[in-house]
Motif scaffolding. Sequence first.
Motif, PDB file in Angstrom:
ATOM      1  N   ALA A  59       2.424  14.288   2.502  1.00 13.28           N
ATOM      2  CA  ALA A  59       2.310  14.297   1.043  1.00 13.28           C
ATOM      3  C   ALA A  59       3.568  13.786   0.352  1.00 13.28           C
ATOM      4  O   ALA A  59       3.520  13.405  -0.823  1.00 13.28           O
ATOM      5  CB  ALA A  59       1.988  15.708   0.561  1.00 13.28           C
ATOM      6  N   SER A  60       4.695  13.761   1.055  1.00 13.36           N
ATOM      7  CA  SER A  60       5.944  13.325   0.428  1.00 13.36           C
ATOM      8  C   SER A  60       5.992  11.813   0.189  1.00 13.36           C
ATOM      9  O   SER A  60       6.859  11.322  -0.520  1.00 13.36           O
ATOM     10  CB  SER A  60       7.134  13.736   1.304  1.00 13.36           C
ATOM     11  N   ILE A  61       5.058  11.062   0.768  1.00 16.59           N
ATOM     12  CA  ILE A  61       5.002   9.627   0.509  1.00 16.59           C
ATOM     13  C   ILE A  61       4.403   9.406  -0.879  1.00 16.59           C
ATOM     14  O   ILE A  61       3.302   9.861  -1.170  1.00 16.59           O
ATOM     15  CB  ILE A  61       4.144   8.900   1.558  1.00 16.59           C
ATOM     16  N   GLU A  62       5.130   8.719  -1.727  1.00 18.09           N
ATOM     17  CA  GLU A  62       4.652   8.434  -3.078  1.00 18.09           C
ATOM     18  C   GLU A  62       3.905   7.102  -3.082  1.00 18.09           C
ATOM     19  O   GLU A  62       4.453   6.068  -2.707  1.00 18.09           O
ATOM     20  CB  GLU A  62       5.821   8.370  -4.051  1.00 18.09           C
ATOM     21  N   CYS A  63       2.637   7.128  -3.497  1.00 22.04           N
ATOM     22  CA  CYS A  63       1.834   5.912  -3.589  1.00 22.04           C
ATOM     23  C   CYS A  63       1.752   5.485  -5.050  1.00 22.04           C
ATOM     24  O   CYS A  63       1.303   6.253  -5.908  1.00 22.04           O
ATOM     25  CB  CYS A  63       0.436   6.160  -3.027  1.00 22.04           C
ATOM     26  N   VAL A  64       2.186   4.260  -5.332  1.00 25.47           N
ATOM     27  CA  VAL A  64       2.283   3.764  -6.697  1.00 25.47           C
ATOM     28  C   VAL A  64       1.351   2.571  -6.870  1.00 25.47           C
ATOM     29  O   VAL A  64       1.393   1.622  -6.082  1.00 25.47           O
ATOM     30  CB  VAL A  64       3.728   3.352  -7.035  1.00 25.47           C
ATOM     31  N   HIS A  65       0.531   2.622  -7.915  1.00 21.80           N
ATOM     32  CA  HIS A  65      -0.398   1.519  -8.184  1.00 21.80           C
ATOM     33  C   HIS A  65       0.258   0.545  -9.157  1.00 21.80           C
ATOM     34  O   HIS A  65       0.065   0.601 -10.367  1.00 21.80           O
ATOM     35  CB  HIS A  65      -1.708   2.073  -8.782  1.00 21.80           C
ATOM     36  N   ARG A  66       1.052  -0.379  -8.606  1.00 17.71           N
ATOM     37  CA  ARG A  66       1.756  -1.381  -9.399  1.00 17.71           C
ATOM     38  C   ARG A  66       2.106  -2.542  -8.481  1.00 17.71           C
ATOM     39  O   ARG A  66       1.905  -2.478  -7.270  1.00 17.71           O
ATOM     40  CB  ARG A  66       3.037  -0.809 -10.010  1.00 17.71           C
ATOM     41  N   SER A  67       2.695  -3.575  -9.040  1.00 14.98           N
ATOM     42  CA  SER A  67       3.220  -4.643  -8.197  1.00 14.98           C
ATOM     43  C   SER A  67       4.636  -4.271  -7.769  1.00 14.98           C
ATOM     44  O   SER A  67       5.360  -3.573  -8.499  1.00 14.98           O
ATOM     45  CB  SER A  67       3.248  -5.978  -8.951  1.00 14.98           C
ATOM     46  N   LEU A  68       5.019  -4.725  -6.607  1.00 13.68           N
ATOM     47  CA  LEU A  68       6.355  -4.421  -6.106  1.00 13.68           C
ATOM     48  C   LEU A  68       7.416  -5.015  -7.027  1.00 13.68           C
ATOM     49  O   LEU A  68       8.465  -4.402  -7.271  1.00 13.68           O
ATOM     50  CB  LEU A  68       6.516  -4.970  -4.684  1.00 13.68           C
ATOM     51  N   GLU A  69       7.121  -6.193  -7.566  1.00 14.27           N
ATOM     52  CA  GLU A  69       8.089  -6.854  -8.448  1.00 14.27           C
ATOM     53  C   GLU A  69       8.352  -6.012  -9.700  1.00 14.27           C
ATOM     54  O   GLU A  69       9.513  -5.803 -10.095  1.00 14.27           O
ATOM     55  CB  GLU A  69       7.577  -8.241  -8.840  1.00 14.27           C
ATOM     56  N   ASP A  70       7.289  -5.504 -10.334  1.00 14.49           N
ATOM     57  CA  ASP A  70       7.459  -4.669 -11.522  1.00 14.49           C
ATOM     58  C   ASP A  70       8.184  -3.380 -11.181  1.00 14.49           C
ATOM     59  O   ASP A  70       9.033  -2.906 -11.952  1.00 14.49           O
ATOM     60  CB  ASP A  70       6.095  -4.349 -12.145  1.00 14.49           C
ATOM     61  N   TYR A  71       7.845  -2.806 -10.048  1.00 13.70           N
ATOM     62  CA  TYR A  71       8.486  -1.550  -9.640  1.00 13.70           C
ATOM     63  C   TYR A  71       9.991  -1.739  -9.458  1.00 13.70           C
ATOM     64  O   TYR A  71      10.796  -0.931  -9.927  1.00 13.70           O
ATOM     65  CB  TYR A  71       7.853  -1.043  -8.346  1.00 13.70           C
ATOM     66  N   LEU A  72      10.380  -2.833  -8.788  1.00 14.99           N
ATOM     67  CA  LEU A  72      11.798  -3.067  -8.560  1.00 14.99           C
ATOM     68  C   LEU A  72      12.541  -3.374  -9.861  1.00 14.99           C
ATOM     69  O   LEU A  72      13.697  -2.967 -10.043  1.00 14.99           O
ATOM     70  CB  LEU A  72      11.981  -4.221  -7.568  1.00 14.99           C
ATOM     71  N   ASP A  73      11.884  -4.078 -10.783  1.00 18.32           N
ATOM     72  CA  ASP A  73      12.519  -4.414 -12.056  1.00 18.32           C
ATOM     73  C   ASP A  73      12.831  -3.169 -12.877  1.00 18.32           C
ATOM     74  O   ASP A  73      13.788  -3.161 -13.669  1.00 18.32           O
ATOM     75  CB  ASP A  73      11.614  -5.350 -12.867  1.00 18.32           C
TER      76      ASP A  73
END
Length: 269
Positions: A21-35
């Motif tokens: 459960a500690s893995i966070e799943c994010v519904h976004r693009s990797l580029e937006d997440y890193l920005d």
Amino acid sequence: MTCIETEEQVHKRQLFNRPVASIECVHRSLEDYLDETDLDSPAIIWFDYTEPKGVTAQIERFARTIGTVPIGSILRITLNANPESLGKPDPKEISVEAEGEVSTDRAQKPTTQEWRLARFKERLGSLYPSGLSADGMTQKNYGKSVLRALKLAVEKEVLSFRDRRIVWALATHYADGQAMVTAALVVCQNEDDTVEELVTGWEFYTTTDAPHRLDLPALSTLERLTMESNADARVKMGFELPKSAMGENPLEVFQKFYRIYPHFSRVEL
């Protein structure tokens, strides 16, 4: 650990299958997440791409990230390495070469590989490696051509920074349904040679110039067990395993990587 996924259904599947459960799943693009994310400590980031048409933007983004992550970070990228993704020419527009024989229109029309080379140059633009020949568009060599473009982009980007340099750690060319390449590097302090000494001493160390080729046919359980337990499995089995378009010897590849080669079995609990 954080998993970023753009496709909604894949994101939902990841949520369902995450092992802890500690893995966070994010519904976004990797580029937006890193920005929008500030990394305060070294991170391991894997750009896991599959779409071939966006290869230029994918390589450029990977290269730019070298200058934005903390020193000590590890960056890895996966890119599509299927030359057929460049498109298929009209059979009327190309000449044919087979077993040393050429069609009579060879002087007027390009071969399939020459046609693909032109498309590859159009797709990459300024990232196109100089000296690349049509032979680099075959199934066997296209992965190395993509890695040459990646290396060129990374080297250009690193020139902009005085506080850091990169050390290539791993490069692979493999097929899991279609051909792919991966490459990984470590972002190091410019004057620090410690990481390079550790990485170059790793048994799987390789660079984009000479990637590992991981290409094995599907193996039955009996074939796998025979190959694991016999020094000369070829004699024991009495037949040759098929080679793919990459041209690697499957027995030699298995002997080198069998400890980490995935094997799936149906298990009832």
